[in-house]
Each structure stands twice: as structure tokens, then as C-alpha cells.
Design an enzyme around this catalytic site. Structure first.
Site, short mmCIF file in Angstrom:
data_model
loop_
_atom_site.label_atom_id
_atom_site.label_comp_id
_atom_site.label_asym_id
_atom_site.label_seq_id
_atom_site.Cartn_x
_atom_site.Cartn_y
_atom_site.Cartn_z
N ASP A 172 -21.24 24.05 44.69
CA ASP A 172 -21.92 24.32 45.96
C ASP A 172 -22.65 23.14 46.54
OD1 ASP A 172 -21.23 27.01 46.23
OD2 ASP A 172 -22.68 27.55 44.69
N HIS A 211 -25.93 32.56 43.07
CA HIS A 211 -24.47 32.58 42.85
C HIS A 211 -23.81 31.98 44.09
CE1 HIS A 211 -20.70 33.71 41.29
NE2 HIS A 211 -20.71 35.02 41.47
N HIS A 218 -25.78 24.89 36.11
CA HIS A 218 -24.77 25.95 35.98
C HIS A 218 -24.92 26.59 34.62
CE1 HIS A 218 -20.87 27.93 36.02
NE2 HIS A 218 -20.90 27.75 37.33
#
Ligand code: ACO
Length: 430
Positions: A363, A268, A307
């Protein structure tokens, strides 16, 4: 035609009409489907909530196939481009509409009023080991806030509830910066309430000595955009933790600490830290093909890719990629950028990643920017948690006001032993 689902139970031959609303059937409507009198009723099995909506929400919209993210109807690209202040976006998340000038000034004032922490919080943070992970410090300190504000448990009182919201949004940058200063052995810098949300945070992080810290406007702007991009993302792991824990009606500090703990995991919010470690490990562009080969052989994941919801380019990753140029113009280019670009180039044309619809997520590039701005790797999840606190709180309030919600309590399929008789230890064999 009625929006229903006709279900034939082949065990009994009975037919059931299950209403469909908002493209969804209610799992509880399955309970009436029974094989016999003693049957508990049909349940749905959905580990990891792959196809289960646990809430109705009006905060954030995502279309993962098209790569769309909107908050309260506003596309994330527009918010990142047009909004000059994180406070404005925080207001939007919390109240549902963009603030007027007066509303924005009042909201700012209310938040600024709470930026300082109790001196005992400072002492509590000082007690951590010199090398404590800042996210561990952050999570523990947020949880500790509940002991300073016992009235916070009055969660059904809208005024008291909102006061904790102001406190949390105001104090998370202070706690985050203190955690960083602690790891550096540097004195804590108190908040400066004449600065912006991002500017004050940068000042608390990087000011040294008595001379004023010059906040570079491009970096302050970049951090504001990064905060906006991370403000909310509907029912992800940490938000689900916030709602789940909050559904027990515990105070918001305890739920926020739980949400932050969920955010820390490498699948996460810990992913951008993992991306940089991966880039370090790869080391140079010519080693990228060998690394991709290993990933395809199942020897690890390409961090920052893939994702649960996006099966397209994460729209936040697009904004961040552009933002990187503005930051690197000030800080100098992050030498790891070329490796990241090459990884992306190869992965986007590789059958393995294309077939699985694996694209860069938020990210993939954020860590490179954070590192160039001087934030250490283990501080990245803390940087994520600061703006996401706003999203968690908006979702928590929505949850409390939703008449459909009760304490969250999933069911299980029990596959263990049937009843057994106790065996004395002498008779259990060797
Ligand atoms: N690298 C290589 N292969 C991957 C990756 C990856 N990053 N992500 C998924 N896959 C593969 C899986 O091995 C699987 O392949 P298979 O069908 O042959 O078994 C397939 O793609 C589907 O993957 P799942 O794990 O089922 O996808 P899920 O939706 O459960 O996972 C997740 C999503 C956790 C984000 C995953 O893509 C991942 O681990 N990515 C790397 C970590 C990361 O970047 N996390 C940040 C997410 S964004 C955020 O939280 C802010």
C-alpha cells in the site's frame, strides 16, 4: 524417528505423544490432555491467529522472512512481468494452472457474458446519497446481488457455484465504476465487452460524452499489473472473513460482501488511502523527520509500513515502485512521491523500524499511482477489492471442497462471572 511432540502435563505427570504433520500439531490433539475426569481438555489460546493455521491451501505461498509471494507456484514478479492479461491470472488462481489459448478464450467469454448488471441494481445504486463512500456502495451492492440470483445458495452444485464465480468476477468492475460515477453525478457507462478487463473498467470510469475514451496503453498495462499484484494473499483478514462467513454455507455474494467489508478497514485494504492522507498531512520533505519522531513516540503509525507476515520488503511493493515510473511518465510525477521516498529512506535506516522489521508494504506506493491515474482516495479500497474478488472466490471454493472444514467456530476462555442470582431493580442501589 517419529515426528511427534512429547508433552508432559506437570499437573498430572502424564506424557502425551502428539503427531506433527506439515510442521503443525492439531489443536484438537490437545483436547485429550486433561487435569481430571471433569476437565474439558486443553485448548490453545491464539488471539488474532498469530500462530494458527486454519486451512490447508494450494493457492498462494508466502515466505514473509524472505519476501516471497507465489500463486500456484509462480513468483508474483514473474506473473506481473509476463502475464499480459488479468483474466489469465484469474484462471490460474481458480483452476490451478495457466490456461491454454483455448481455455483462456473460453474463460474470457464466460466472464464477458456477465459484465452487465440488472437495471434494478443500477436503480439501487442511484438511491445512495450523492456523497456516499464508494466502498460502502460497493459492499452493499455486492450483498444485494444475492437477491437477484437466489439459485446462488446452491453452493454444493459445481455448475451453479461456478456461474456465480463468473458473475462476481464480471460484475465487480461494473459496480465499482458505477459507484464512482455516482459520486461524480455522472451517467453510468455500460460495459464494453470488446475491451480487456482493465481497459473496460477504465472506460466505464472515465469516458465522458459521446466521443470514445482513449485508453492509454501504459495505464491499461499498469492497472493490469496492479490487479495481478492484488489478486490474492493467502489467509489475510478479508480472505479469512470470506472463508469464515462462507463456512456457514451462505451464498457467495454474502460472503464476498463480508470479505469486502473486512478489506475496508485502515489496517487492511484501507491502508493506501491512509498513506495518502498521511502524506498530505506531512505536506513537505522537511517535515518528514519530525513525523518519524512522532511515530517512534507512539503517536501514530507510519501507514504503508509493516505487515503481519512480511518481515522483509513486500515483493509487491518492489514491483509497484518500478511501475510508478511508467505511470508518472504518462501522468506527470505525483508531487507526494518525494515525501514517500524520503519516509522510506529514513525509516529503512532507523533503528526503530529495523528492529521491528518494518518495511514498505503493497500500500505504500499503490495510492500514489492510483491518485496520479485520476482515482480519488476513497476509491482505493474498491480498486483493491476488484482483483481480490478472484482470490476470495478461489479460496472459498477450496474451502467448500476441503473435507476437514466445518462451520468455523472458535472457542473462548470465559473469564466472566460464575452463576449469579437475579436482583430486582429496587435492590440494585442508586
Ligand atoms: N508504524 C510504526 N510502528 C509500527 C507499524 C507502523 N506502520 N507497524 C507496526 N509497528 C510497531 C508496533 O507499534 C509494535 O511495536 P512494539 O513492539 O513496540 O509495540 C511492533 O511494530 C509490532 O506491531 P504489531 O501491531 O504487533 O504488528 P501486527 O503484525 O499486529 O500489525 C500491521 C501488522 C497491522 C500491518 C501493522 O504493521 C500496521 O498497522 N501497519 C500500518 C497499516 C498498514 O500499512 N496496513 C497495510 C497492511 S498490508 C495489507 O493489508 C494489504
Amino acid at each position: 524417528m517419529a515426528a511427534t511432540l512429547s508433552v508432559t502435563d506437570n499437573r498430572t505427570g502424564k506424557v502425551y505423544e502428539i503427531p506433527i504433520q506439515n510442521g503443525t500439531i492439531k489443536a484438537m490433539d490437545l483436547r485429550q490432555i486433561k487435569s481430571g475426569e471433569d476437565d474439558f481438555g486443553l485448548m490453545s489460546y491464539d488471539p488474532a491467529f498469530m500462530n494458527t493455521a486454519s486451512v490447508k491451501s494450494s493457492i498462494t505461498f508466502i515466505d514473509g522472512d524472505k519476501g516471497i509471494l507465489r500463486h500456484r507456484g509462480y513468483p508474483i514478479e514473474e506473473l506481473a512481468e509476463s502475464s499480459t492479461s488479468f483474466m489469465e491470472v484469474a484462471y490460474l488462481l481458480m483452476y490451478g494452472d495457466l490456461p491454454t489459448e483455448t481455455q483462456r478464450a473460453e474463460w474470457r467469454q464466460r466472464i464477458r457474458h456477465h459484465t452487465f448488471v440488472h437495471e434494478s441494481i443500477k436503480k439501487l445504486m442511484e438511491a445512495f446519497r450523492y456523497d456516499a463512500h464508494p466502498m460502502g456502495m460497493f459492499i452493499s451492492t455486492i450483498a444485494a446481488l444475492s437477491t437477484f440470483y437466489p439459485e446462488a445458495k446452491e453452493i454444493m452444485d459445481p455448475e451453479i457455484r461456478m456461474k456465480q464465480v463468473h458473475r462476481l468476477i464480471a460484475k465487480v468492475p461494473t459496480i465499482a465504476a458505477f459507484a464512482y460515477r455516482h459520486s461524480k453525478g455522472m451517467p453510468y457507462i455500460y460495459p464494453s465487452n470488446d475491451l480487456t478487463y482493465a481497459g473496460n473498467f477504465l472506460n466505464m470510469m472515465f469516458k465522458t460524452g459521446d466521443s470514445p475514451y482513449h485508453i492509454h496503453p501504459a495505464l491499461e498495462r499498469a492497472l493490469t499489473v496492479l490487479f495481478i499484484l492484488h489478486v490474492d494473499h493467502e489467509q489475510n483478514c478479508s480472505t479469512n472473513a470470506m472463508r469464515m462467513v462462507g463456512s456457514s454455507h451462505v451464498d457467495p455474494y454474502s460472503s464476498t460482501a463480508a470479505a469486502a467489508a473486512a478489506l475496508w478497514g485502515p489496517l487492511h485494504g484501507g491502508a493506501n488511502e491512509a498513506v495518502l492522507r498521511m502524506l498530505d498531512e506531512i505536506g513537505s520533505i522537511n517535515k518528514v523527520p519530525a513525523f518519524i519522531k512522532e511515530v517512534k513516540e507512539g503517536k501514530g503509525r507510519l501507514m504503508g509500513f509493516g505487515h503481519r507476515v512480511y518481515k522483509n520488503y513486500d515483493p509487491r511493493a518492489k514491483v509497484i515502485k518500478k511501475l510508478a515510473d511508467d505511470v508518472f511518465e504518462v501522468t506527470g510525477k505525483n508531487p507526494m512521491l518525494d515525501i514517500a521516498l524520503e519516509l522510506e529512506r529514513i525509516a529503512l535506516h532507523d533503528d526503530y523500524f529495523m528492529k521491528r522489521k518494518l518495511y514498505p508494504n503493497v500500500d505504500f506506493y499503490s495510492g500514489l499511482i492510483y491518485q496520479a491515474m485520476g482515482f480519488p482516495k476513497d476509491f482505493f479500497p474498491v480498486l483493491f477489492a476488484i482483483p481480490r474478488t478472484v482470490g476470495w472466490l478461489a479460496q472459498w471454493i477450496e474451502h467448500l471442497q476441503d473435507a476437514d472444514q466445518k462451520i468455523a467456530r472458535p472457542r473462548q476462555i470465559y473469564l466472566g462471572h460464575d452463576v449469579r442470582t437475579w436482583v430486582p431493580i429496587e435492590k440494585r442501589g442508586r
